[in-house]
Design a protein around this motif. Structure first.
Motif, PDB file in Angstrom:
ATOM      1  N   SER A 141       0.852  -1.188   0.000  1.00 12.04           N
ATOM      2  CA  SER A 141       0.000   0.000   0.000  1.00 12.04           C
ATOM      3  C   SER A 141       0.886   1.235   0.000  1.00 12.04           C
ATOM      4  CB  SER A 141      -0.921   0.023   1.225  1.00 12.04           C
ATOM      5  OG  SER A 141      -1.657   1.240   1.290  1.00 12.04           O
ATOM      6  N   THR A 159      -2.914   3.114   4.129  1.00 14.96           N
ATOM      7  CA  THR A 159      -4.227   3.357   4.743  1.00 14.96           C
ATOM      8  C   THR A 159      -5.374   2.627   4.068  1.00 14.96           C
ATOM      9  OG1 THR A 159      -4.624   5.323   3.363  1.00 14.96           O
ATOM     10  CG2 THR A 159      -3.485   5.669   5.472  1.00 14.96           C
ATOM     11  N   ASP A 164      -8.336   0.706   3.341  1.00 12.44           N
ATOM     12  CA  ASP A 164      -9.214   0.114   4.349  1.00 12.44           C
ATOM     13  C   ASP A 164      -9.363  -1.389   4.177  1.00 12.44           C
ATOM     14  OD1 ASP A 164     -11.211   0.397   6.554  1.00 12.44           O
ATOM     15  OD2 ASP A 164     -12.566  -0.336   4.994  1.00 12.44           O
ATOM     16  N   SER A 206      -7.351  -3.504   2.890  1.00 15.27           N
ATOM     17  CA  SER A 206      -6.115  -4.188   3.263  1.00 15.27           C
ATOM     18  C   SER A 206      -5.911  -4.178   4.777  1.00 15.27           C
ATOM     19  CB  SER A 206      -4.920  -3.537   2.565  1.00 15.27           C
ATOM     20  OG  SER A 206      -4.995  -3.745   1.169  1.00 15.27           O
ATOM     21  N   VAL A 207      -6.262  -3.081   5.436  1.00 16.03           N
ATOM     22  CA  VAL A 207      -6.176  -3.026   6.902  1.00 16.03           C
ATOM     23  C   VAL A 207      -7.016  -4.130   7.522  1.00 16.03           C
ATOM     24  CG1 VAL A 207      -6.751  -1.668   8.949  1.00 16.03           C
ATOM     25  CG2 VAL A 207      -5.638  -0.561   6.999  1.00 16.03           C
ATOM     26  N   ARG A 208      -8.241  -4.260   7.027  1.00 17.51           N
ATOM     27  CA  ARG A 208      -9.138  -5.284   7.568  1.00 17.51           C
ATOM     28  C   ARG A 208      -8.654  -6.699   7.227  1.00 17.51           C
ATOM     29  NH1 ARG A 208     -13.875  -5.600   5.607  1.00 17.51           N
ATOM     30  NH2 ARG A 208     -13.585  -4.335   3.730  1.00 17.51           N
ATOM     31  N   GLU A 267      -5.925  -7.712   9.628  1.00 14.77           N
ATOM     32  CA  GLU A 267      -6.520  -8.142  10.904  1.00 14.77           C
ATOM     33  C   GLU A 267      -7.095  -9.546  10.783  1.00 14.77           C
ATOM     34  OE1 GLU A 267      -9.322  -5.012  11.409  1.00 14.77           O
ATOM     35  OE2 GLU A 267      -7.885  -3.644  12.375  1.00 14.77           O
ATOM     36  N   THR A 280       5.310  -0.607   2.167  1.00 15.37           N
ATOM     37  CA  THR A 280       4.593   0.657   2.134  1.00 15.37           C
ATOM     38  C   THR A 280       5.586   1.805   2.201  1.00 15.37           C
ATOM     39  OG1 THR A 280       2.821   1.949   3.183  1.00 15.37           O
ATOM     40  CG2 THR A 280       4.271   0.703   4.642  1.00 15.37           C
ATOM     41  N   SER A 331       1.895   4.321   9.360  1.00 12.08           N
ATOM     42  CA  SER A 331       0.560   4.124   8.792  1.00 12.08           C
ATOM     43  C   SER A 331      -0.144   2.946   9.463  1.00 12.08           C
ATOM     44  CB  SER A 331       0.653   3.868   7.295  1.00 12.08           C
ATOM     45  OG  SER A 331       1.348   2.656   7.042  1.00 12.08           O
ATOM     46  N   PRO A 332      -1.470   2.869   9.355  1.00 12.77           N
ATOM     47  CA  PRO A 332      -2.196   1.743   9.947  1.00 12.77           C
ATOM     48  C   PRO A 332      -1.701   0.387   9.460  1.00 12.77           C
ATOM     49  CG  PRO A 332      -3.725   3.480   9.336  1.00 12.77           C
ATOM     50  CD  PRO A 332      -2.392   3.890   8.799  1.00 12.77           C
ATOM     51  N   ILE A 333      -1.423   0.281   8.163  1.00 17.40           N
ATOM     52  CA  ILE A 333      -0.977  -1.005   7.627  1.00 17.40           C
ATOM     53  C   ILE A 333       0.394  -1.377   8.190  1.00 17.40           C
ATOM     54  CG2 ILE A 333      -0.084  -2.072   5.494  1.00 17.40           C
ATOM     55  CD1 ILE A 333      -2.581  -0.994   4.085  1.00 17.40           C
ATOM     56  N   LYS A 382       0.097  -2.551  11.817  1.00 15.97           N
ATOM     57  CA  LYS A 382      -0.681  -3.755  12.108  1.00 15.97           C
ATOM     58  C   LYS A 382       0.023  -5.056  11.721  1.00 15.97           C
ATOM     59  CE  LYS A 382      -5.362  -1.855  12.134  1.00 15.97           C
ATOM     60  NZ  LYS A 382      -5.668  -2.340  13.511  1.00 15.97           N
TER      61      LYS A 382
END
Length: 334
Positions: free
Chosen positions: A92, A96, A98, A100-102, A105, A118, A123-125, A128
């Motif tokens: 990514s 960010t 969405d 891919s973030v999910r 998880e 990335t 970043s969130p990714i 996580k």
């Protein structure tokens, strides 16, 4: 002078990607020593399409279960083999995305080891996943990192003897790709001028360029230029979409240097029998100084991404349509 091309920034971004080689190799070696049975290459939109060349490479050379997966579909459909013996790779630019973030998880909830490439460490990714490998912001595409990752993995499995030589040669990519961009500039300008009023393009590609064909059709011409397209795999060309060809249809052919080249040649030859507007973008046209002949085919997606980025900038100019303009993507809730 190349339109909208920041050469120092481009060189810095590509260099930052190939400079990840030691980190990539250390990570692959650690995972190989530990052992795993499945590699999932997970993306959304363009990052999903960009996984296909490496699924294709692994399918040709390896007995390891390697599959590309759409992030959102993976979450709702699942994968029977997903578990503690799975490694899942994500990419990514923003870190960010969405879906891919999910998906990260979800994969972690099943016990998978997760990796992200990335441009943003905070970043969130990146935060996580189990391991984040960070290039300079806005570095695109991820082919450099994915080729190093997949190549090293296959080498560790005894399925790719040339990896070390290839990885050494990739160090020259910043300069090589600048020369590709320079050579492509007049071709890109001419294509854009000739097609500034075209509202429909028919794209053909195969082998490890099918992912790029899908990506350029959907993510650039459709999303960024609001143009209608048809995209077809060269091996599937004679099964449906060819009926859309007419004398004035703009046909774009992406031609690489792997074993599927004859399939694309065959599709091109037929298209020329119908359309008077066939444009071929062929990686053979670019010298790629410093890259051995046996590796040229592996670099086809990266070479054509560089070439077509020049086309995109000139389409933006002649059509007066910003590549950053969106009606719906990340504008509306969905």
């Amino acid at each position: 002078m190349m339109l909208g091309f920041d050469e120092p920034e481009f060189v810095s971004q590509v260099a930052s990607a190939v400079a990840l080689r030691p980190e990539i190799e250390e990570l692959v070696d650690r995972l190989a020593d530990r052992g795993f049975d499945q590699l999932l290459l997970v993306g959304a939109g363009g990052t999903y399409a960009q996984m296909w060349p490496y699924e294709h490479l692994a399918r040709r050379l390896s007995t390891l279960d390697v599959r590309a997966a759409i992030a959102a579909e993976l979450i709702v459909s699942g994968d029977a083999r997903l578990g503690e013996r799975t490694v899942a790779v994500f990419t990514s630019v923003s870190g960010t995305t969405d879906d891919s973030v999910r998906a990260i998880e979800y994969c972690r909830s099943k016990g998978a080891y997760t990796i992200a490439f990335t441009g943003h460490a905070d970043s969130p990714i990146a935060e996580k996943v189990d391991a984040a490998l960070v290039s300079k912001p806005k570095t695109w595409p991820f082919d450099m990192q994915l080729l190093l990752f997949t190549g090293r993995l296959l080498a560790r499995r005894g399925e790719f003897d040339g990896y070390g030589k290839l990885a050494d040669e990739l160090a020259g990519l910043p300069g090589i790709l600048v020369e590709v961009a320079r050579q492509a500039e007049p071709v890109a300008a001419a294509f854009a001028e000739a097609h500034k009023d075209a509202d429909y393009h028919f794209l053909i590609g195969g082998g490890n360029l099918w992912g790029f064909t899908y990506l350029y059709s959907m993510c650039i011409l459709e999303e960024m230029q609001w143009l209608r397209t048809t995209r077809v795999h060269s091996a599937e060309f004679f099964h449906g979409s060819l009926e859309l060809l007419e004398e004035d249809t703009s046909v774009i052919v992406f031609q690489g240097e792997d074993e599927t080249r004859p399939l694309t040649d065959r599709a091109e030859a037929f298209a020329r029998r119908v359309s008077k507007d066939v444009t071929v973008f062929d990686t053979r046209d670019y010298p790629l100084t410093g890259i051995s002949s046996e590796f040229r085919g592996l670099l086809a997606p990266l070479v054509l991404d560089t070439v077509m980025s020049r086309v995109s900038k000139h389409l933006e100019r002649v059509r007066d349509h910003s590549l950053d303009l969106r009606r719906y993507y990340r504008v509306m809730d969905y």
